[in-house]
Design an enzyme around this catalytic site. Structure first.
Site, PDB file in Angstrom:
ATOM      1  N   HIS A   1       0.892  -1.174   0.000  1.00 38.28           N
ATOM      2  CA  HIS A   1       0.000   0.000   0.000  1.00 38.28           C
ATOM      3  C   HIS A   1       0.918   1.208   0.000  1.00 38.28           C
ATOM      4  CE1 HIS A   1      -3.219   2.765   1.082  1.00 38.28           C
ATOM      5  NE2 HIS A   1      -2.413   3.247   1.995  1.00 38.28           N
TER       6      HIS A   1
ATOM      7  N   GLU B   1      -7.778  -3.091  -1.074  1.00 40.20           N
ATOM      8  CA  GLU B   1      -8.002  -2.678   0.317  1.00 40.20           C
ATOM      9  C   GLU B   1      -8.372  -1.196   0.433  1.00 40.20           C
ATOM     10  OE1 GLU B   1      -5.414  -4.420   3.723  1.00 40.20           O
ATOM     11  OE2 GLU B   1      -4.526  -2.534   3.093  1.00 40.20           O
ATOM     12  N   PRO B   2      -9.464  -0.804  -0.202  1.00 42.47           N
ATOM     13  CA  PRO B   2      -9.804   0.624  -0.206  1.00 42.47           C
ATOM     14  C   PRO B   2     -10.476   1.070   1.074  1.00 42.47           C
ATOM     15  CG  PRO B   2     -11.459  -0.635  -1.374  1.00 42.47           C
ATOM     16  CD  PRO B   2     -10.446  -1.629  -0.877  1.00 42.47           C
ATOM     17  N   GLY B   3     -10.211   2.309   1.427  1.00 41.62           N
ATOM     18  CA  GLY B   3     -10.977   2.944   2.497  1.00 41.62           C
ATOM     19  C   GLY B   3     -11.806   4.044   1.858  1.00 41.62           C
ATOM     20  N   ARG B   4     -11.100   5.108   1.461  1.00 48.73           N
ATOM     21  CA  ARG B   4     -11.740   6.298   0.892  1.00 48.73           C
ATOM     22  C   ARG B   4     -12.723   5.959  -0.237  1.00 48.73           C
ATOM     23  NH1 ARG B   4      -9.106  11.039   1.212  1.00 48.73           N
ATOM     24  NH2 ARG B   4      -7.174   9.911   1.517  1.00 48.73           N
TER      25      ARG B   4
ATOM     26  N   CYS C   1     -11.277  27.980  19.130  1.00 41.91           N
ATOM     27  CA  CYS C   1     -10.429  29.082  19.561  1.00 41.91           C
ATOM     28  C   CYS C   1      -9.018  28.824  19.049  1.00 41.91           C
ATOM     29  CB  CYS C   1     -10.482  29.145  21.081  1.00 41.91           C
ATOM     30  SG  CYS C   1     -10.025  30.739  21.676  1.00 41.91           S
TER      31      CYS C   1
HETATM   32  N1  LLP Z   1      -4.443   0.057   3.619  1.00 44.58           N
HETATM   33  C1  LLP Z   1      -3.521   0.568   4.449  1.00 44.58           C
HETATM   34  C2  LLP Z   1      -2.481  -0.293   4.980  1.00 44.58           C
HETATM   35  C3  LLP Z   1      -3.589   1.928   4.814  1.00 44.58           C
HETATM   36  O1  LLP Z   1      -2.673   2.438   5.624  1.00 44.58           O
HETATM   37  C4  LLP Z   1      -4.632   2.743   4.303  1.00 44.58           C
HETATM   38  C5  LLP Z   1      -4.744   4.143   4.667  1.00 44.58           C
HETATM   39  C6  LLP Z   1      -5.560   2.135   3.426  1.00 44.58           C
HETATM   40  C7  LLP Z   1      -5.433   0.803   3.096  1.00 44.58           C
HETATM   41  C8  LLP Z   1      -6.714   2.895   2.846  1.00 44.58           C
HETATM   42  O2  LLP Z   1      -6.306   3.940   2.046  1.00 44.58           O
HETATM   43  P1  LLP Z   1      -7.390   4.679   1.135  1.00 44.58           P
HETATM   44  O3  LLP Z   1      -7.966   3.654   0.191  1.00 44.58           O
HETATM   45  O4  LLP Z   1      -8.426   5.205   2.044  1.00 44.58           O
HETATM   46  O5  LLP Z   1      -6.635   5.737   0.445  1.00 44.58           O
HETATM   47  N2  LLP Z   1      -6.378  10.592   6.970  1.00 44.58           N
HETATM   48  C9  LLP Z   1      -5.945  10.660   5.577  1.00 44.58           C
HETATM   49  C10 LLP Z   1      -5.786   9.289   4.976  1.00 44.58           C
HETATM   50  C11 LLP Z   1      -4.873   8.361   5.755  1.00 44.58           C
HETATM   51  C12 LLP Z   1      -4.798   6.993   5.174  1.00 44.58           C
HETATM   52  C13 LLP Z   1      -4.112   6.019   6.082  1.00 44.58           C
HETATM   53  N3  LLP Z   1      -4.017   4.708   5.548  1.00 44.58           N
HETATM   54  C14 LLP Z   1      -6.912  11.542   4.795  1.00 44.58           C
HETATM   55  O6  LLP Z   1      -7.830  12.094   5.369  1.00 44.58           O
HETATM   56  O7  LLP Z   1      -6.750  11.705   3.572  1.00 44.58           O
END
Ligand code: LLP
Length: 425
Positions: A194, A271-274, A343
């Protein structure tokens, strides 16, 4: 799938057929709203991959986790708390595709103890983790998270590859890790990379080749390869989606080459989050003050970086729309700075990386009108805090034409939970 981004409008009266004003009156403000239909579409987009493993750090409300589980998605967890969230949402520890995987660069003691007890599958991001796991779970299967030596993210703070990143096992240390694993009879059954969050197709595409090389080195114990997360979503006009067909084809070709080499099937994970949750989410707020400071007009809201930290942390841009209390089709526009109640002068939603205040062209509005921050479903509520003694927001799910509160607004009791005043001696 179309790669064209949606056009964002700075006037918004409704979210999934519910008027913004109605939601605000029912639940108060600020409130996070998630539209389940959008999440379902995003899951469907990724159907070509064998396994969709949701990086729950993006939004770990147990209602969202439950719904994703019902859609056949499995999860990644980075802490004991996230493992317990997944369990609370009905995921089990054991199963064909490891319904929950613990991915981290360290085991804190609580995590290692939990894994000793329940045998959760671990994706190791540091060589030391292999020894520590081997001591408590000899004979386990593990995945290795490899840092390929390069990375990329929407911000330098979300770049997880290369020598400046603490993440993953450095690509040259794979042999050392295999030796460590052998000592404990541990089998490496998966390779994961990743490289960062919110990256682009060009960088993502480089990962396949790097992963293939490592996989060849690890050998025939491999059953799975993971493309990691990082898929971007459009946050502003002109930005595009990644061409998912093309992305899948790249990974599928790597997978097939490895299968031909090993002579057995490999499962391909993403492995998506966003990507799964960002666009489903809206933060509804109320404009509580409008003031002129020299040349600048400020809309000041009842929400600050305690609720949505992305702008102050990364200079992130979120689409912003106004919902007038009494709907208007057109309103004159002006350039405004949008800020919160905290603040701290950095409490500005319209800022660029480095803290430079910028302006946004928004419809004229009055105190009492609503302002909606969009594409806020990922890394929104999960990064909220109680800074300045503020209660964290309500979370609401829209599903099948109904509004469900999935987390109540916090109260003063929540704010001081766990605090005690020692007797004066
Ligand atoms: N897998 C691993 C091992 C990760 O560390 C992350 C995100 C993901 C998957 C998911 O990534 P995504 O598909 O969501 O891009 N707080 C930041 C993002 C931090 C991401 C941390 N790791 C923001 O608001 O943009």
């Amino acid at each position: 799938m179309s790669t064209v981004a949606p056009a964002f409008n700075n006037l918004r009266q409704s979210i999934a057929d519910f008027s913004v004003a109605e939601i605000a009156k029912k639940f108060g403000t600020p409130t996070y709203v998630y539209d389940m239909a959008t999440i379902e579409k995003r899951v469907a987009d990724l159907a070509a991959f064998d396994v969709i493993r949701y990086a729950q750090k993006a939004n770990s409300n147990i209602a969202i986790l439950d719904r994703l589980r019902r859609l056949g998605v499995v999860v990644d967890a980075v802490s004991v708390g996230e493992v317990k969230r997944a369990l609370a949402a009905g995921f089990s520890i054991h199963g064909d595709t490891h319904p929950i995987v613990y991915t981290a660069d360290v085991f804190d003691r609580a995590a290692l103890e939990m894994i000793r007890e329940n045998g959760l599958h671990v994706n190791c991001g540091s060589p030391d983790m292999i020894d520590q796991l081997g001591e408590v779970c000899p004979g386990a299967n593990i995945t290795l998270r490899i840092n390929p030596g390069f990375g990329h993210g929407h911000s330098q703070k979300t770049n997880t590859g290369g020598p400046q990143s603490k993440h993953g096992i450095w690509i040259d240390q794979v042999d050392d890790c295999l030796r460590r694993a052998d000592l404990y009879n541990i089998a490496v059954t998966g390779i994961h990379m990743h490289i960062g969050s919110g990256t682009d197709l060009e960088h993502l595409s480089q990962v396949c080749g790097a992963l293939e090389k490592v996989a060849m080195n690890v050998g025939r114990t491999l059953k799975m390869i993971s493309a990691g997360g990082g898929l971007p979503v459009p946050y502003r006009d002109g930005q595009e989606y990644v061409d998912l067909d093309q992305y899948f084809q790249l990974w599928d070709a790597s997978r097939k080459r490895l299968e031909a080499h090993f002579g057995h099937k490999l499962s391909l994970e993403i492995e998506p989050g966003r990507y799964l949750v960002a666009e489903s989410g809206y933060l509804i707020t109320e404009i509580r003050a409008i003031k002129k400071m020299g040349e600048n007009t400020f809309y000041l809201l009842d929400t600050g970086f305690n609720d949505l930290a992305r702008p102050i942390l990364y200079g992130s841009y979120h689409p912003i729309a106004i919902a007038h209390q009494t709907p208007k089709r057109h309103a004159p526009e002006l350039d405004v700075v949008v800020g919160g109640p905290l603040c701290e002068s950095g409490d500005i939603f319209t800022q660029e990386e480095g803290g430079f205040v910028s302006k946004r062209r928004l419809p004229a509005a009055s105190v009492g009108d609503y302002l909606v921050m969009e594409v806020a479903g990922a890394y929104g509520f999960v990064m909220a805090s109680n800074y300045n003694g503020r209660y964290r927001a309500e979370e609401v799910l829209i599903e099948n034409g109904k509004l469900h509160s999935i987390r109540h607004r916090e109260s003063f009791e929540d704010l001081i939970r766990g605090e005690t005043i020692p007797a004066v001696s």
